[in-house]
Design an enzyme around this catalytic site. Sequence first.
Site, short mmCIF file in Angstrom:
data_model
loop_
_atom_site.label_atom_id
_atom_site.label_comp_id
_atom_site.label_asym_id
_atom_site.label_seq_id
_atom_site.Cartn_x
_atom_site.Cartn_y
_atom_site.Cartn_z
N THR A 72 0.82 -1.21 0.00
CA THR A 72 0.00 0.00 0.00
C THR A 72 0.85 1.26 0.00
O THR A 72 2.04 1.24 0.34
CB THR A 72 -0.90 0.03 1.24
OG1 THR A 72 -0.08 0.27 2.40
CG2 THR A 72 -1.66 -1.26 1.41
N THR A 87 1.35 -3.37 4.13
CA THR A 87 1.50 -1.92 4.17
C THR A 87 2.92 -1.52 3.82
O THR A 87 3.85 -2.30 3.96
CB THR A 87 1.19 -1.36 5.57
OG1 THR A 87 2.26 -1.72 6.47
CG2 THR A 87 -0.12 -1.88 6.11
N ASP A 88 3.09 -0.29 3.36
CA ASP A 88 4.42 0.28 3.38
C ASP A 88 4.78 0.50 4.85
O ASP A 88 3.92 0.36 5.74
CB ASP A 88 4.44 1.61 2.60
CG ASP A 88 5.82 1.94 2.03
OD1 ASP A 88 6.82 1.35 2.48
OD2 ASP A 88 5.90 2.80 1.13
N ALA A 89 6.02 0.81 5.13
CA ALA A 89 6.46 0.90 6.53
C ALA A 89 5.59 1.89 7.31
O ALA A 89 5.46 3.05 6.92
CB ALA A 89 7.92 1.32 6.59
N LEU A 90 5.05 1.43 8.42
CA LEU A 90 4.14 2.27 9.20
C LEU A 90 4.87 3.31 10.04
O LEU A 90 4.24 4.20 10.61
CB LEU A 90 3.25 1.40 10.10
CG LEU A 90 2.24 0.52 9.35
CD1 LEU A 90 1.46 -0.35 10.33
CD2 LEU A 90 1.28 1.38 8.52
#
Length: 613
Positions: free
Chosen positions: A262, A310-313
Amino acid sequence: MKQYALLLAVMTLSAGGCMGQKPVDQQELRRQIGQKLMIDLRHFCAQGSSAECKTDLTVLPKEFADAITGLHLGGVILFANNLKDQQQIRRLTADLQQASSDGLPLLIGIDQEGGRVARLPTQEFPAFAGNMAIGATLASSGTRYATEVGTAIAQQLNSLGINLNFAPSLDVNNNPANPVINARSFGDNAAAVAVAGGAMLSAMQKAGILGTIKHFPGHGDTHVDSHTGLPLVEHDKATVEAVDLYPFRQLIRQHQPAMVMTAHIQYPALDNSSLMTKSGEAVIKPATLSRTILTDLLREEMGFDGLIITDALNMAGISQFFDPAQAVIETFAAGADIALMPYEMKTPADIKALTGLIDQVVAAVQQGKLSATEVAESAQRVVRVRQQLSAKGQQAVVPDSTRLARDLRLEQQLAEASLTLVGQNKLQLPLNLAALKLHLIAPDQTKCQSWLQALTLWGVKPLSVTCSDLTSSEQNLALQQIRQADLVLGSLISPAQSAAELGVLADLQALPAMKLTVTEQKQLLQQLLQQAKVQGKQTVMVSLRTPYELTDFADSADLRLATYSYNQKPQTAVRPFSGPAYDAVIGFLLGKVQAQGQLPVSLLTKDNQVERR
């Protein structure tokens, strides 16, 4: 293994909330949540604070091994900090697999896109020129380089025990000011991005590596880096469909990607609903936290049945608005299967905090904020992919020396095939460089060395060679050296490095301040080349990254070239810095290399005319 999969299936059924059935067992729920988390291991310090810890993790400490096992984590992501040489990497990945809590392979992921986003040590694993260079070869070579680079990267990762690659990027780079994607994109044409991305993904997955298409629904038209802020894409729905979503739709239909990553980007044309931040402010939901985008669009309407990660949160696009637990809960509610890097893991205190985060996610399920059924189904998707990895068994590994020699040839071939002549050539080629006095203008001293090494490679010894370093250039000295030269070759790296290239935002913040910014370097280079033209010198301008700035040198450069990459081989005792792009340029000037590349992006001239070649 089979018992665990069966238990997950049973819990999936029992989590449906039928009257009189028991709630989900808390220990099983914790196991499911652990499957859905992927942490980074870049640094580790047994004592001290996380903020102060800078020690690279190259050997798996017991604390992290115990956390992987005890928290039932489904995977980890590795960065350059973890990866020093082949034998060390193999030991680390083997130790990570030993820590798996259920006997299934952990997902061991990496950002090995090629080009500037490459984590493996380049002295042993050439990074190639990257996606935009591949895009420049499509007209002359079709999907050859997308396929061959995808295969080579997969074989590199297979040799090291890494099974998941966060690549390829399907972002359509239609914003010249994009600070984070630019040369990581195959180009600005959605159909071409889909063709190249599909070939690369297919090659990687055929070679046994799980591939990831990113950054959904598209990071190509942003002027904000989601590592440092929250970008907003204001495309209308028709543009989103025709440009941003097009490559994702094509690859989901044709290539069955294992994962979709994402983007932390607001897309009001897709979802204009809002979410309250930790400061009490309402913001449009970024795609990572949007159920409309991840579940309704990606999962149901587009039919994606793989893993959504996800991309890194811990990137600022999320972390400056939401605390870690809120971000994880919201992205799970949106439909993500794996939450990547809720925060950086560096110390035993961080492990304890991750345990607390899992407690908060468990509470969210118990309070009805998250569906127990969806959590169980999502965890089962993760387990299923890990089972598939186990069933595949060990991939055939190319011997290290054979693989390295082949990769070095491919790296040079791509650099030459992608070399692009932009606009009109006003020089008479080939040049007899041995009969000329040269002045080089480079982004820094290591690039000066690479230009000099390229001359040596081709056996050329000019009458004289001088080099100015744009990071610390003394303009008066440069002008004096230009007056004494016959030919001036300028080169520039633009835009500046982003956190994605280095790893995380902290790495970008730790870079030493340059005397001149990239914008100031460009202005100085323009002035120097213009002075050279006034003095009747031959002038060459080389873009070592994205080619957009070449339009600003149309009047001051007799010849403009795009390489899309400034990758260098590290300095050794017997060889200074060198790189395939520099070798290709000098070879072209000597008539030994053809510039076969075609611009994969449109360049706008001062009068808004499109410049292509």
